[in-house]
Scaffold this motif. Structure first.
Motif, short mmCIF file in Angstrom:
data_model
loop_
_atom_site.label_atom_id
_atom_site.label_comp_id
_atom_site.label_asym_id
_atom_site.label_seq_id
_atom_site.Cartn_x
_atom_site.Cartn_y
_atom_site.Cartn_z
N THR A 149 0.84 -1.19 0.00
CA THR A 149 0.00 0.00 0.00
C THR A 149 0.88 1.25 0.00
O THR A 149 1.84 1.34 0.78
CB THR A 149 -0.92 0.01 1.23
OG1 THR A 149 -1.66 -1.22 1.27
CG2 THR A 149 -1.89 1.16 1.17
N SER A 150 0.57 2.17 -0.85
CA SER A 150 1.35 3.40 -0.93
C SER A 150 1.07 4.30 0.28
O SER A 150 0.08 4.13 1.00
CB SER A 150 1.02 4.15 -2.23
OG SER A 150 -0.35 4.51 -2.26
N ASP A 151 1.96 5.26 0.48
CA ASP A 151 1.82 6.17 1.63
C ASP A 151 0.58 7.06 1.49
O ASP A 151 -0.05 7.42 2.50
CB ASP A 151 3.07 7.03 1.76
CG ASP A 151 4.30 6.20 2.07
OD1 ASP A 151 4.13 5.10 2.63
OD2 ASP A 151 5.42 6.66 1.75
N ILE A 152 0.23 7.40 0.27
CA ILE A 152 -0.97 8.25 0.05
C ILE A 152 -2.23 7.51 0.45
O ILE A 152 -3.13 8.06 1.12
CB ILE A 152 -1.03 8.70 -1.41
CG1 ILE A 152 0.22 9.52 -1.76
CG2 ILE A 152 -2.29 9.51 -1.66
CD1 ILE A 152 0.30 9.90 -3.22
N ASP A 153 -2.30 6.20 0.07
CA ASP A 153 -3.47 5.41 0.45
C ASP A 153 -3.52 5.17 1.96
O ASP A 153 -4.62 5.06 2.54
CB ASP A 153 -3.46 4.08 -0.30
CG ASP A 153 -3.63 4.27 -1.80
OD1 ASP A 153 -4.19 5.31 -2.20
OD2 ASP A 153 -3.19 3.39 -2.57
N ARG A 154 -2.36 5.07 2.58
CA ARG A 154 -2.35 4.86 4.03
C ARG A 154 -2.89 6.09 4.77
O ARG A 154 -3.58 5.96 5.78
CB ARG A 154 -0.92 4.57 4.51
CG ARG A 154 -0.43 3.19 4.14
CD ARG A 154 0.91 2.89 4.76
NE ARG A 154 1.31 1.52 4.47
CZ ARG A 154 0.90 0.47 5.17
NH1 ARG A 154 0.10 0.63 6.20
NH2 ARG A 154 1.30 -0.74 4.84
N GLU A 155 -2.59 7.26 4.28
CA GLU A 155 -3.12 8.47 4.90
C GLU A 155 -4.64 8.55 4.75
O GLU A 155 -5.34 9.00 5.65
CB GLU A 155 -2.46 9.69 4.27
CG GLU A 155 -0.98 9.81 4.60
CD GLU A 155 -0.35 11.02 3.93
OE1 GLU A 155 -1.10 11.74 3.21
OE2 GLU A 155 0.86 11.26 4.12
N LYS A 156 -5.16 8.08 3.62
CA LYS A 156 -6.60 8.10 3.42
C LYS A 156 -7.31 7.08 4.31
O LYS A 156 -8.37 7.36 4.86
CB LYS A 156 -6.93 7.82 1.96
CG LYS A 156 -6.45 8.90 0.98
CD LYS A 156 -6.82 8.53 -0.45
CE LYS A 156 -6.34 9.62 -1.42
NZ LYS A 156 -6.65 9.25 -2.84
#
Length: 453
Positions: A149-156
């Motif tokens: 999972t990318s960092d952007i998706d983790r923030e979401k």
């Protein structure tokens, strides 16, 4: 000689040598059905299909019996050099489960098979199914998509995001199933299958779990940029030396006076549709064409090496030729949709490292770690006592030892004691009587509640 009354089989010196040699070789696997008479015919056929996928480094003709226990298979992993176990079972509620375990010390990934399709069902749905035997002589090419999972998706996602160590563990477990491919040394024509693992993107209601879709394809290539008439002649040339008789693939030139009529007439090669003539450029790749080269004598090779401009003097025909081919994937099956439910630290047991439905507080985790540390200390103490008893018996036998037949029996007892030194009586206890059984019952209740929800 083994002691009467014990069902343990002594490991021979040959098996020990094979186990040592197999550590540096390719990974090997065993696909097993737990409860041979209880899983049903569909799961039994699914096990056979998965064995076909894992070829050639798998036990293809493995036969399970109703009396077999999991212990019977795990003890043979060392002598046979088996590195991974795929265990299929069926719960009382009707759910099909799959466990992916690494031998000999774990970890173990527990999956729930949400739905699956057998190879025979996929072939029935296809107009031209692929039926070949040469595809299974080499391990498939493993392609994994969206496992990290990318960092952007983790923030979401926030707290619902899956843990990083869990994604890394799942990725490493699947990558270890097949031997690595060296792009610079592996010939492209040997790769004839592909195993696609696609992880569905995580959502807020997934509890951080992984849902993986499995597909199995055969790789076929087709020459592009060549008229259909020449392609049919090229296919006919291959069929001349084979035992297969396909009259439809051979062009009928009996009604023609000249081969030019066949080559120039667009309708002579049969009806041509837009799908046969136009191929997407995304599916085209350039590969080295198989060309025949003249075998040079020793004097000619010496002349070539003696020339300073040997590379410049080569003719254009000696340069590597490249041809365009269109790559097409034909599904072989089976299909599976797997959902990760639990991760265990040992081989089909041990401490639960992650669970989809059960979450514990920091205090409960510390208490669980304390219990496992105490259990490991007790296990080490039992092993120490076993070693002391073995050394004591060896000294007593050395003091009272004789010659002749007694010496031969002493050698057998030495080998038996070496095996006993590696064997731990605690390994037979798969679950603790109080703690683990209650925890497993709680896990099953939580899984059933999750299904009902």
């Amino acid at each position: 000689m083994t002691r009467p009354g014990t069902g343990r089989r002594k490991q021979s010196a040959t098996d020990k040598q094979v186990a040592k040699q197999s550590k540096g070789t390719h990974p090997k696997s065993m696909v097993i059905r737990i409860g041979a008479g209880e899983v049903g015919s569909s799961v039994s056929q699914l096990v056979k299909d998965v064995r076909e996928v894992m070829q050639p480094d798998t036990a293809l003709r493995l036969k399970e019996r109703r009396a077999n226990k999991l212990r019977d298979f795990t003890t043979m992993c060392g002598p046979l050099g088996v590195t991974h176990l795929l265990l299929f079972s069926k719960a009382e509620s009707g759910n099909t489960n799959m466990r992916l375990a690494r031998s000999p010390h774990g970890p173990t990934l527990n999956f729930r098979v949400q739905n699956y399709s057998l190879c025979k069902d996929i072939m029935k749905s296809m107009k031209h199914p692929r039926m070949g035997l040469t595809e299974f002589q080499v391990a498939p090419l493993l392609v994994m998509n969206n496992f990290i999972t990318s960092d952007i998706d983790r923030e979401k996602l926030g707290e619902a995001a899956p843990p990083k160590h869990l994604e890394k563990l799942v990725t490493d477990m699947f990558q270890g199933l097949f031997p690595p491919i060296q792009p610079h040394t592996t010939p492209l024509h040997t790769i004839k299958r592909i195993l696609l693992l696609n992880r569905e993107p995580p959502s807020e209601g997934d509890n951080g779990t992984c849902t993986i879709t499995l597909r199995h394809y055969a790789i076929t290539t087709k020459i592009t940029g060549v008229p259909k008439a020449i392609r049919r002649l090229y296919a006919a040339e291959k069929l001349m030396g084979s035992k297969e008789k396909k009259k439809r693939a051979l062009p009928n030139l009996g009604a023609l006076d000249d081969v030019a009529d066949y080559m120039l007439d667009p309708s002579a090669a049969g009806y041509t549709s837009a799908s046969d003539t136009e191929i997407e450029t995304d599916a085209e790749v350039e590969v080295a064409a198989p060309v025949t080269r003249k075998v040079l004598s020793k004097k000619e090779r010496e002349r070539m090496t003696a020339r300073d401009d040997g590379q410049k003097s080569r003719s254009r025909s000696s340069r590597p030729k490249v041809e365009k081919r269109a790559v097409k994937l034909v599904e072989l099956g089976p299909r599976m949709k797997l959902r990760l439910t639990k991760v265990e630290g040992d081989l089909c047991g041990g401490k639960v490292m992650w669970h989809e439905f059960v979450s514990k507080s920091k205090a409960e985790v510390k208490e669980m770690d304390r219990k496992w540390e105490q259990r490991n200390k007790e296990k080490e103490e039992r092993r120490r006592v076993q070693k002391e008893n073995i050394e004591k018996k060896r000294k007593e036998r050395a003091e009272n030892g004789g010659a002749g037949e007694g010496a031969g029996e002493g050698e057998d007892e030495d080998e038996e004691m070496e095996d006993f030194d590696e064997y731990d009586m605690d390994d037979d206890v798969w679950h603790d009587e109080d703690g683990d059984v209650a925890e497993e019952a709680q896990d099953e209740d939580m899984e059933d509640k999750g299904d009902d929800a």
